[in-house]
Design a protein around this motif. Structure first.
Motif, PDB file in Angstrom:
ATOM      1  N   GLN A  10       0.835  -1.193   0.000  1.00  0.00           N
ATOM      2  CA  GLN A  10       0.000   0.000   0.000  1.00  0.00           C
ATOM      3  C   GLN A  10       0.875   1.250   0.000  1.00  0.00           C
ATOM      4  OE1 GLN A  10      -2.719  -0.021   3.308  1.00  0.00           O
ATOM      5  NE2 GLN A  10      -3.031  -2.242   3.204  1.00  0.00           N
ATOM      6  N   LEU A  11       0.295   2.351  -0.464  1.00  0.00           N
ATOM      7  CA  LEU A  11       0.972   3.636  -0.359  1.00  0.00           C
ATOM      8  C   LEU A  11       0.544   4.239   0.970  1.00  0.00           C
ATOM      9  CD1 LEU A  11       2.765   5.729  -1.764  1.00  0.00           C
ATOM     10  CD2 LEU A  11       0.669   6.797  -2.631  1.00  0.00           C
ATOM     11  N   PRO A  12       1.446   4.327   1.948  1.00  0.00           N
ATOM     12  CA  PRO A  12       1.040   4.818   3.269  1.00  0.00           C
ATOM     13  C   PRO A  12       0.582   6.266   3.220  1.00  0.00           C
ATOM     14  CG  PRO A  12       3.423   4.623   3.136  1.00  0.00           C
ATOM     15  CD  PRO A  12       2.879   4.019   1.887  1.00  0.00           C
ATOM     16  N   GLU A  13      -0.291   6.616   4.167  1.00  0.00           N
ATOM     17  CA  GLU A  13      -0.754   7.992   4.284  1.00  0.00           C
ATOM     18  C   GLU A  13       0.418   8.905   4.649  1.00  0.00           C
ATOM     19  OE1 GLU A  13      -3.690  10.888   3.973  1.00  0.00           O
ATOM     20  OE2 GLU A  13      -3.895   8.730   3.597  1.00  0.00           O
ATOM     21  N   LYS A  14       1.238   8.453   5.603  1.00  0.00           N
ATOM     22  CA  LYS A  14       2.412   9.200   6.012  1.00  0.00           C
ATOM     23  C   LYS A  14       3.562   8.223   6.236  1.00  0.00           C
ATOM     24  CE  LYS A  14      -0.180  12.854   8.434  1.00  0.00           C
ATOM     25  NZ  LYS A  14      -0.384  13.522   9.747  1.00  0.00           N
ATOM     26  N   LEU A  15       4.748   8.648   5.856  1.00  0.00           N
ATOM     27  CA  LEU A  15       5.937   7.824   6.088  1.00  0.00           C
ATOM     28  C   LEU A  15       7.132   8.753   6.246  1.00  0.00           C
ATOM     29  CD1 LEU A  15       7.279   5.041   6.290  1.00  0.00           C
ATOM     30  CD2 LEU A  15       7.574   5.089   3.806  1.00  0.00           C
ATOM     31  N   ALA A  16       7.771   8.694   7.388  1.00  0.00           N
ATOM     32  CA  ALA A  16       8.925   9.552   7.651  1.00  0.00           C
ATOM     33  C   ALA A  16       9.993   8.757   8.385  1.00  0.00           C
ATOM     34  CB  ALA A  16       8.509  10.772   8.471  1.00  0.00           C
ATOM     35  N   PHE A  17      11.242   9.171   8.194  1.00  0.00           N
ATOM     36  CA  PHE A  17      12.367   8.483   8.818  1.00  0.00           C
ATOM     37  C   PHE A  17      13.257   9.500   9.526  1.00  0.00           C
ATOM     38  CE2 PHE A  17      11.066   5.801   5.314  1.00  0.00           C
ATOM     39  CZ  PHE A  17      11.101   4.529   5.866  1.00  0.00           C
ATOM     40  N   GLU A  18      13.889   9.028  10.587  1.00  0.00           N
ATOM     41  CA  GLU A  18      14.862   9.831  11.318  1.00  0.00           C
ATOM     42  C   GLU A  18      16.099   8.981  11.583  1.00  0.00           C
ATOM     43  OE1 GLU A  18      12.064  12.824  13.948  1.00  0.00           O
ATOM     44  OE2 GLU A  18      12.556  10.855  14.765  1.00  0.00           O
ATOM     45  N   VAL A  19      17.226   9.647  11.774  1.00  0.00           N
ATOM     46  CA  VAL A  19      18.481   8.947  12.055  1.00  0.00           C
ATOM     47  C   VAL A  19      19.156   9.619  13.243  1.00  0.00           C
ATOM     48  CG1 VAL A  19      19.778  10.373  10.414  1.00  0.00           C
ATOM     49  CG2 VAL A  19      20.655   8.103  11.060  1.00  0.00           C
ATOM     50  N   SER A  20      19.834   8.831  14.050  1.00  0.00           N
ATOM     51  CA  SER A  20      20.589   9.347  15.184  1.00  0.00           C
ATOM     52  C   SER A  20      22.005   8.800  15.118  1.00  0.00           C
ATOM     53  CB  SER A  20      19.934   8.939  16.512  1.00  0.00           C
ATOM     54  OG  SER A  20      20.759   9.308  17.606  1.00  0.00           O
ATOM     55  N   TYR A  21      22.963   9.696  15.328  1.00  0.00           N
ATOM     56  CA  TYR A  21      24.364   9.286  15.336  1.00  0.00           C
ATOM     57  C   TYR A  21      24.974   9.390  16.738  1.00  0.00           C
ATOM     58  CZ  TYR A  21      23.845   9.801  10.283  1.00  0.00           C
ATOM     59  OH  TYR A  21      23.419   9.680   8.979  1.00  0.00           O
ATOM     60  N   ASP A  22      24.120   9.582  17.750  1.00  0.00           N
ATOM     61  CA  ASP A  22      24.621   9.726  19.121  1.00  0.00           C
ATOM     62  C   ASP A  22      23.837   8.847  20.096  1.00  0.00           C
ATOM     63  OD1 ASP A  22      22.250  11.098  19.139  1.00  0.00           O
ATOM     64  OD2 ASP A  22      23.111  13.048  19.585  1.00  0.00           O
ATOM     65  N   GLU A  23      23.626   7.609  19.720  1.00  0.00           N
ATOM     66  CA  GLU A  23      22.969   6.633  20.592  1.00  0.00           C
ATOM     67  C   GLU A  23      21.529   7.023  20.926  1.00  0.00           C
ATOM     68  OE1 GLU A  23      24.575   3.819  21.631  1.00  0.00           O
ATOM     69  OE2 GLU A  23      26.455   4.360  20.659  1.00  0.00           O
ATOM     70  N   GLY A  24      20.863   7.764  20.024  1.00  0.00           N
ATOM     71  CA  GLY A  24      19.473   8.107  20.239  1.00  0.00           C
ATOM     72  C   GLY A  24      19.239   9.345  21.078  1.00  0.00           C
ATOM     73  N   THR A  25      20.302  10.083  21.418  1.00  0.00           N
ATOM     74  CA  THR A  25      20.139  11.310  22.199  1.00  0.00           C
ATOM     75  C   THR A  25      19.432  12.382  21.383  1.00  0.00           C
ATOM     76  OG1 THR A  25      22.145  10.825  23.461  1.00  0.00           O
ATOM     77  CG2 THR A  25      21.334  13.087  23.533  1.00  0.00           C
TER      78      THR A  25
END
Length: 209
Positions: free
Chosen positions: A144-159
């Motif tokens: 399916q084509l989702p209504e919303k789709l976003a991504f995030e990245v962390s380079y400091d252990e999730g801080t």
């Protein structure tokens, strides 16, 4: 090699010795020898580099398997709300579903984002380089084509987290910091029926120089 190590790994002395030599040569293992009771004893210990490589390998496996493996799902909690006859099933990322006694089993509309980065054999990627992380949508929202789709990245252990862009709806385009470290990934999805998913993989993989 000690009988204890051989017994734990289920290897013969000659095979274990060959593997240990390779690991020592790669800097993953330290080897210490001493004579005790007229016999030579050998002790093996992971180095810092070896421990990082091992953790990176585990992280690569987690990134491949993803939360579709029940063993990696956040444990649901059963709670009771005032005025409710039945328990509320609450997942690890929030959201709740109430099921009253006598209700029919409910098929939960669960979706999963599967990340599949191409990593080295030690489960790492190069620091300071551009890197692509393919992803796919599975289970409830698959195809399916989702209504919303976003991504995030962390380079400091999730801080801290920063948004990252997708390319062609198939992969993430990242730029690793020059300093070696870890990469954590987060996906936020809302399907056409309004069901939401927030999926976080901490230390998805490591980066090295």
């Amino acid at each position: 090699m000690t009988p204890v190590t051989r017994g734990q790994l289920g290897l013969s002395a000659s095979v274990l010795s060959k593997h240990a030599t390779v690991l020592v040569g790669a800097g993953y293992v330290e080897q210490r020898k001493a004579v005790r009771d007229t016999r030579q004893r050998v002790w093996l210990r992971l180095t810092r580099r070896g421990r990082d490589a091992y953790q990176g390998h585990l992280a690569a496996l987690r990134a491949i398997v993803g939360p579709s493996d029940p063993a990696l799902w956040p444990a649901p909690r059963l709670v009771r709300r005032e005025g409710s006859r039945g328990p509320v099933i609450r997942g690890g990322e929030g959201g709740a579903l109430r099921q009253d006694p006598g209700d029919e089993p409910i098929a939960l509309p669960l979706s999963v984002i599967r990340f599949s980065p191409v990593l080295t054999l030690s489960g790492t990627a190069r620091a300071g380089k551009r890197f692509e992380v393919p992803f796919s949508i599975e289970r409830a929202a698959a195809g399916q084509l989702p209504e919303k789709l976003a991504f995030e990245v962390s380079y400091d252990e999730g801080t801290t987290w920063q948004p990252t862009k997708t390319v062609g709806g198939t992969h993430l385009s990242l730029t690793h910091p020059a300093k070696a470290g870890s990469v954590s990934l987060r996906a936020k999805l809302t399907d056409r029926k309004g069901n939401t998913l927030v999926q976080t993989i901490e230390r998805a993989y490591l980066t090295t120089k």
